[in-house]
Design a protein around this motif. Structure first.
Motif, PDB file in Angstrom:
ATOM      1  N   MET A  77      -3.687   6.276   1.284  1.00  0.00           N
ATOM      2  CA  MET A  77      -2.732   7.973   1.954  1.00  0.00           C
ATOM      3  C   MET A  77      -3.547   8.590   3.261  1.00  0.00           C
ATOM      4  SD  MET A  77      -0.324   9.158  -1.586  1.00  0.00           S
ATOM      5  CE  MET A  77       0.366  10.882  -0.469  1.00  0.00           C
ATOM      6  N   GLN A  78      -4.813   9.053   1.904  1.00  0.00           N
ATOM      7  CA  GLN A  78      -6.328  10.014   3.133  1.00  0.00           C
ATOM      8  C   GLN A  78      -6.164   9.021   4.383  1.00  0.00           C
ATOM      9  OE1 GLN A  78      -7.821  13.362   2.129  1.00  0.00           O
ATOM     10  NE2 GLN A  78      -7.435  13.231   0.802  1.00  0.00           N
ATOM     11  N   TRP A  79      -6.083   7.726   4.217  1.00  0.00           N
ATOM     12  CA  TRP A  79      -6.825   6.781   5.527  1.00  0.00           C
ATOM     13  C   TRP A  79      -5.935   7.117   6.395  1.00  0.00           C
ATOM     14  CZ3 TRP A  79      -3.593   2.588   6.882  1.00  0.00           C
ATOM     15  CH2 TRP A  79      -4.471   2.234   8.429  1.00  0.00           C
ATOM     16  N   MET A  80      -3.878   6.867   6.582  1.00  0.00           N
ATOM     17  CA  MET A  80      -2.871   7.361   7.093  1.00  0.00           C
ATOM     18  C   MET A  80      -2.812   8.689   7.781  1.00  0.00           C
ATOM     19  SD  MET A  80       0.464   4.992   5.429  1.00  0.00           S
ATOM     20  CE  MET A  80       0.012   5.664   3.628  1.00  0.00           C
ATOM     21  N   ALA A  81      -3.616   9.787   7.353  1.00  0.00           N
ATOM     22  CA  ALA A  81      -3.436  10.550   7.338  1.00  0.00           C
ATOM     23  C   ALA A  81      -4.547  11.273   8.178  1.00  0.00           C
ATOM     24  CB  ALA A  81      -3.781  11.649   5.954  1.00  0.00           C
ATOM     25  N   HIS A  82      -5.393  10.145   7.733  1.00  0.00           N
ATOM     26  CA  HIS A  82      -6.704  10.602   8.656  1.00  0.00           C
ATOM     27  C   HIS A  82      -6.291   9.664  10.785  1.00  0.00           C
ATOM     28  CE1 HIS A  82     -10.854   9.495  11.107  1.00  0.00           C
ATOM     29  NE2 HIS A  82     -10.974  10.373  10.396  1.00  0.00           N
ATOM     30  N   HIS A  83      -5.562   8.840  10.656  1.00  0.00           N
ATOM     31  CA  HIS A  83      -5.141   8.519  11.404  1.00  0.00           C
ATOM     32  C   HIS A  83      -4.143   8.808  12.316  1.00  0.00           C
ATOM     33  CE1 HIS A  83      -7.045   3.642  12.504  1.00  0.00           C
ATOM     34  NE2 HIS A  83      -7.516   4.296  11.495  1.00  0.00           N
TER      35      HIS A  83
END
Length: 215
Positions: A77-83
């Motif tokens: 989820m953190q990765w998706m938010a970052h992108h």
């Protein structure tokens, strides 16, 4: 007049730089963190015999497997938010880069805090607090990084407001829920159950934001 080192550093940090290298670097760190999470999973050894023994081993270590799934989901989820946020960045400045590096630090130590959470050590409050603080700080770093992007005007003109607000609402929810769970851990060992209220808190934050915008 000759420019000092400090003045040159300050001048360089004020010039936006391309975000691509930071995004690629962040992706690589995320991949490593997820790999380390999987490597920490316990597997049956030669002392475990038969199907029943394997199933019993898996049952005994179910807490570690559950913690892995929670951490994997959190990192994803953190990765998706970052992108979702950085895909609209037109440049980077020092404050954004620093916040992103601290965010990566929180991601990198997540395998460690996950292992601490399920450790057999008798220090639940400290173990739980380290894990929850890791999650909250990671989300906070993303919020700070994107706030700096907006403040410096480093977002594309076609940035959809909905995608930004929804992502920031979710990161704020993670900060609130995991932070609140820390004092709860000093009252009960079931503090992790408070994490199931993430969707409820997210809805409340979304409602409050919409009410404030229409007031």
């Amino acid at each position: 007049m000759t420019e000092t080192v400090a003045e040159r550093a300050q001048s360089d940090s004020a010039v936006p730089v391309s975000p691509e290298r930071l995004i690629y670097f962040s992706d690589a760190v995320i991949a490593i963190a997820i790999t380390l999470l999987a490597l920490e999973l316990p597997v049956p050894t030669g002392s475990v015999h038969g199907n029943h023994g394997v199933l019993e081993f898996l049952r005994e270590h179910s807490a570690e497997y559950l913690a892995f799934l929670i951490s994997f989901t959190a990192v994803a989820m953190q990765w998706m938010a970052h992108h979702r946020l950085f895909r609209y960045a037109t440049g980077l400045v020092g404050g954004v880069i620093q916040a992103n590096l601290v965010w990566l630090l929180m991601i990198v130590v997540m395998p460690f805090t996950t292992k601490m959470l399920t450790s057999e050590a008798d220090g639940f409050q400290v173990q739980f607090s380290m894990y929850a603080a890791d999650q909250a700080l990671a989300a906070l770093c993303l919020v700070l990084a994107f706030t700096a992007l907006r403040r410096r005007g480093l977002l594309r003109a076609n940035t959809p407001p909905g995608a930004i607000t929804e992502t920031l609402d979710w990161m704020t929810t993670v900060i609130v829920v995991f932070t609140i769970s820390i004092p709860i851990a000093f009252m009960t060992h079931w503090a992790s159950l408070s994490w199931i209220f993430l969707p409820v808190v997210r809805s409340a934050i979304r409602f409050a934001r919409r009410a404030a915008s229409t007031a």
